[in-house]
Each structure stands twice: as structure tokens, then as C-alpha cells.
Motif scaffolding. Structure first.
Motif, PDB file in Angstrom:
ATOM      1  N   LEU A   1       0.727  -1.793   0.081  1.00 12.56           N
ATOM      2  CA  LEU A   1      -0.006   0.394   0.120  1.00 12.56           C
ATOM      3  C   LEU A   1       1.064   0.812   0.300  1.00 12.56           C
ATOM      4  N   TYR A   2       2.195   0.967   0.852  1.00 14.29           N
ATOM      5  CA  TYR A   2       2.484   2.424   0.454  1.00 14.29           C
ATOM      6  C   TYR A   2       3.828   2.400  -0.524  1.00 14.29           C
ATOM      7  N   GLN A   3       3.647   1.311  -1.399  1.00 13.09           N
ATOM      8  CA  GLN A   3       4.795   1.802  -2.331  1.00 13.09           C
ATOM      9  C   GLN A   3       3.227   2.200  -3.431  1.00 13.09           C
ATOM     10  N   GLU A   4       2.233   1.941  -3.237  1.00 14.87           N
ATOM     11  CA  GLU A   4       1.328   2.354  -4.175  1.00 14.87           C
ATOM     12  C   GLU A   4       1.007   4.203  -3.934  1.00 14.87           C
TER      13      GLU A   4
ATOM     14  N   ARG B   1      -5.500 -10.071  -2.167  1.00 13.52           N
ATOM     15  CA  ARG B   1      -6.042  -9.268  -3.120  1.00 13.52           C
ATOM     16  C   ARG B   1      -7.290  -8.666  -2.855  1.00 13.52           C
ATOM     17  N   ASP B   2      -7.986  -9.118  -1.195  1.00 17.23           N
ATOM     18  CA  ASP B   2      -8.713  -8.610  -0.706  1.00 17.23           C
ATOM     19  C   ASP B   2      -8.019  -8.087   0.208  1.00 17.23           C
ATOM     20  N   CYS B   3      -7.015  -8.120   0.585  1.00 21.70           N
ATOM     21  CA  CYS B   3      -7.013  -7.491   1.998  1.00 21.70           C
ATOM     22  C   CYS B   3      -6.021  -5.929   1.209  1.00 21.70           C
TER      23      CYS B   3
ATOM     24  N   ILE C   1      -6.341   4.699  -7.200  1.00 23.53           N
ATOM     25  CA  ILE C   1      -4.949   4.374  -7.097  1.00 23.53           C
ATOM     26  C   ILE C   1      -4.617   3.284  -7.582  1.00 23.53           C
ATOM     27  N   THR C   2      -5.881   2.226  -7.356  1.00 29.66           N
ATOM     28  CA  THR C   2      -5.677   0.830  -7.922  1.00 29.66           C
ATOM     29  C   THR C   2      -4.562   0.289  -9.265  1.00 29.66           C
ATOM     30  N   PRO C   3      -3.461  -0.404  -8.940  1.00 28.75           N
ATOM     31  CA  PRO C   3      -2.547  -0.078 -10.094  1.00 28.75           C
ATOM     32  C   PRO C   3      -3.320  -0.211 -11.380  1.00 28.75           C
TER      33      PRO C   3
END
Ligand SMILES: [Zn+2]
Length: 339
Positions: free
Chosen positions: A39-42, A97-99, A172-174
Motif C-alpha cells: 500500500l505504501y508503495q502504491e 488481493r482482498d486485503c 489508486i488501484t494499479p
């Protein structure tokens, strides 16, 4: 103490008697740590300096005005995920994925709090008032194109803050091509607004730097048994069901010559599959659907119903009945949660 440390050796009963505060858990060193890093990377990939702090608690949530995320304890140990599945028939955020999907949503709330985005006029125009009281339930319009689709059950429609969090999560979803995917949707304006705000926030330090942790696991003194008792009550549908007419379209009250199957055991046999199919199709929690099925089974017994169709046919019709009833349940006010 070694017994407590090694959760995998405890029986369900032993676990249920434990208090949440006594669970020896942490995020460090578990797969959760890697997911938080992702998440931090995203966030970093968009030039955002913001990193929400995380801690373990009872459920997923972002507290009011805190730029951080509570993660449910059952994700921090495989034995507890297993217990969660047994108690609730579903582990929210159990797969990577869900997390991440849920974490992106929570990050939307957290960044909203970190920069007080909700105080902006345009936010209010697009999403509505952040301070509007949270409803106990909401009635989603499944066909609406005013809202993005991210978490199940049309969750963006629950509240302006949820709408923002869901829009942020899609943004934000890659590799998600939101411009294309939401082309011609009124929801695109919300996505474009989030895009514009996030560009403004590149390289900015948050204005709200609180590291507060709300309801941290070590403060929660109820037992796991109590926790699950409350959670099940919370998830069950609240409306009074009336299935009789529908049931008589699938099953028959006459007894047949040949030894036929009773409807209650038929439903019991297919309970798991029916629940998971309907949960997948509607986004409603497995537990709520299972509760409905339990009512159905009881009613079949009371009416002494039998299976008169082929099993496959009866299964299909039961699936339709359960789906329709679930949608009715949503429309009469389903309060999934404050994710
Ligand atoms: Zn939320």
C-alpha cells in the motif's frame, strides 16, 4: 504461557475463552506487513508522502479524524483466520488481493483525514456532506452510475465519506484504467477530482499528523466468544422474512409414492454452496445469507416440504429464491458495516 503463544495448538473452545487483549499478535513479521508495504508503495508511486499508520483491532476501520488504519486481528495469525471462517463463513481481507482492496479503501479515509480534504467546497458538491450522520443502513441503487464500484454491496452509496474512500480506492488501484472504465459515467467527475487533488498533494506533508490508535487490540477486554456473538448479531438481516409462497414454488407439500427427499435436508446439504454463490453475486456477507437459509430450513421442516423436482432444478430455484430475498433484504435496509 507457551500454550497461549502457540495459538495453533489451541482448540476453538480455548480460543473463544481468550480475551482479545491477551492474543499475542503483531503485524510485524506476518504477511500483513508485506501488504501494508505494498500500500505504501502504491501511495509513493503517485508521489504522495502520506503513509497511514496501522494497528490491530477488532475490525477494519479508520477512526474519525485519524490518518491511520485499524486492521482486524484475525488477519495476523492463520489459526485466527481459520476461526473467523468457522464463525463467520468468510474472512474479509483474507487473501492478498482482498486485503489490498480493503486497505486502499481505508487509505482513502485516512488521506481524507490527513489533509482534511472533506472540508473543501468541491468535495461537498461532488460527494455530499462528510459530517452527515452515518446511517444504520442504506438502500443502494444497483444500477446507479453516479458511484464507482469497488467494495461489494455498492458501498460507495452508504455515505459521502464512503463515496470518497471508494473513489480514491479505484483511483489508486494499479493498472486500473479508470478513465476508460468509467467513461460516460457521472462518477468520472469524482475520479477526476480525486486525481486533481492527489496531484496537488504530491510532495506535501499531511496537516494532520496524529498517530492515535483507536481501540487497539491490547485495550479490548472482551473474549473472542463475546466478540463473535456481537458480530453475528450485527451481520444478520433484520427484516422479517416471509418465504412460504416462494418455498411452495420449489418444494411440494404432498407426499409422493417414491421415497423422495425432504426439503430441509436438501437445503442443509447444499447450504455452503448456496451461501457462497449468493454472497459472490450480491456482495452481502456470507453470514447474513446463511442466517436466511437457516430460517428457510426451519420453515421447510414446519411445512413438511419435499423435493419434487430434480435436485439440479431445485438447486437452481433455491439459488434464485435466496438471491431475490437477499436483494429484498438489502432494500429493506442492510447495514453491512462501517468499513
Ligand atoms: Zn469506509
Amino acid at each position: 504461557m507457551s500454550l497461549v503463544r502457540d495459538l495453533s495448538r489451541l482448540t476453538d473452545e480455548q480460543l473463544l475463552n481468550m480475551r482479545l487483549c491477551d492474543l499475542p499478535l503483531s503485524i510485524e513479521g506476518t504477511p500483513l506487513e508485506r501488504r501494508v508495504d505494498r500500500l505504501y508503495q502504491e501511495l509513493h508511486a503517485h508521489g504522495l508522502l502520506f503513509k497511514p499508520h496501522v494497528w490491530l483491532s477488532e475490525e477494519w476501520f479508520t477512526p474519525d479524524d485519524v490518518p491511520g488504519i485499524a486492521i482486524p486481528f484475525y488477519l495476523a495469525h492463520p489459526r485466527l483466520s481459520q476461526l473467523e471462517r468457522k464463525q463467520m463463513f468468510e474472512v474479509e481481507g483474507g487473501t492478498e488481493r482482498d486485503c489490498l482492496r480493503i486497505m486502499r479503501h481505508e487509505a482513502g479515509h485516512a488521506i481524507d483525514n490527513a489533509f482534511h480534504i472533506y472540508a473543501r467546497r468541491r468535495y461537498r458538491e461532488l460527494f455530499g456532506s462528510f459530517t452527515r450522520p452515518y446511517p444504520n443502513w442504506y438502500k443502494p441503487e444497483p444500477n446507479s452510475r453516479d458511484y464507482v464500484l469497488h467494495l461489494p454491496a455498492w458501498y460507495a452509496q452508504a455515505h459521502p465519506a464512503e463515496d470518497f474512500a471508494e473513489t480514491f480506492a479505484v483511483w489508486i488501484t494499479p493498472r486500473l484504467q479508470w478513465k476508460k472504465q468509467y467513461e460516460d459515467w457521472p462518477a468520472l467527475r469524482k475520479l477526476e477530482y480525486v486525481d486533481q487533488i492527489m496531484k496537488e498533494l504530491v510532495g506535501q506533508a499531511p496537516t494532520n499528523t496524529s498517530r492515535e490508535r483507536v481501540e487497539e487490540l491490547h485495550e479490548i477486554t472482551i473474549t473472542l466468544r463475546e466478540h463473535y456473538h456481537r458480530k453475528r448479531q450485527y451481520y444478520a438481516f433484520q427484516w422479517p422474512p416471509d418465504y412460504d409462497r416462494d418455498l411452495l414454488r420449489i418444494f411440494s407439500s404432498e407426499s409422493h409414492q417414491k421415497p423422495d427427499l425432504n426439503a430441509a435436508s436438501f437445503l442443509r446439504r447444499h447450504r455452503r454452496q448456496l451461501c457462497s454463490e449468493v454472497a459472490k453475486g450480491t456482495g452481502v456477507h456470507n453470514y447474513a445469507i446463511d442466517q436466511m437459509l437457516v430460517h428457510l430450513i426451519t420453515r421447510c421442516k414446519e411445512l413438511k416440504l419435499r423435493v419434487s423436482l430434480t435436485e439440479e432444478n431445485a438447486f437452481q430455484r433455491a439459488l434464485v429464491l435466496l438471491t431475490v430475498q437477499t436483494i429484498n433484504g438489502i432494500h429493506s435496509g442492510y447495514h453491512r458495516i462501517a468499513l
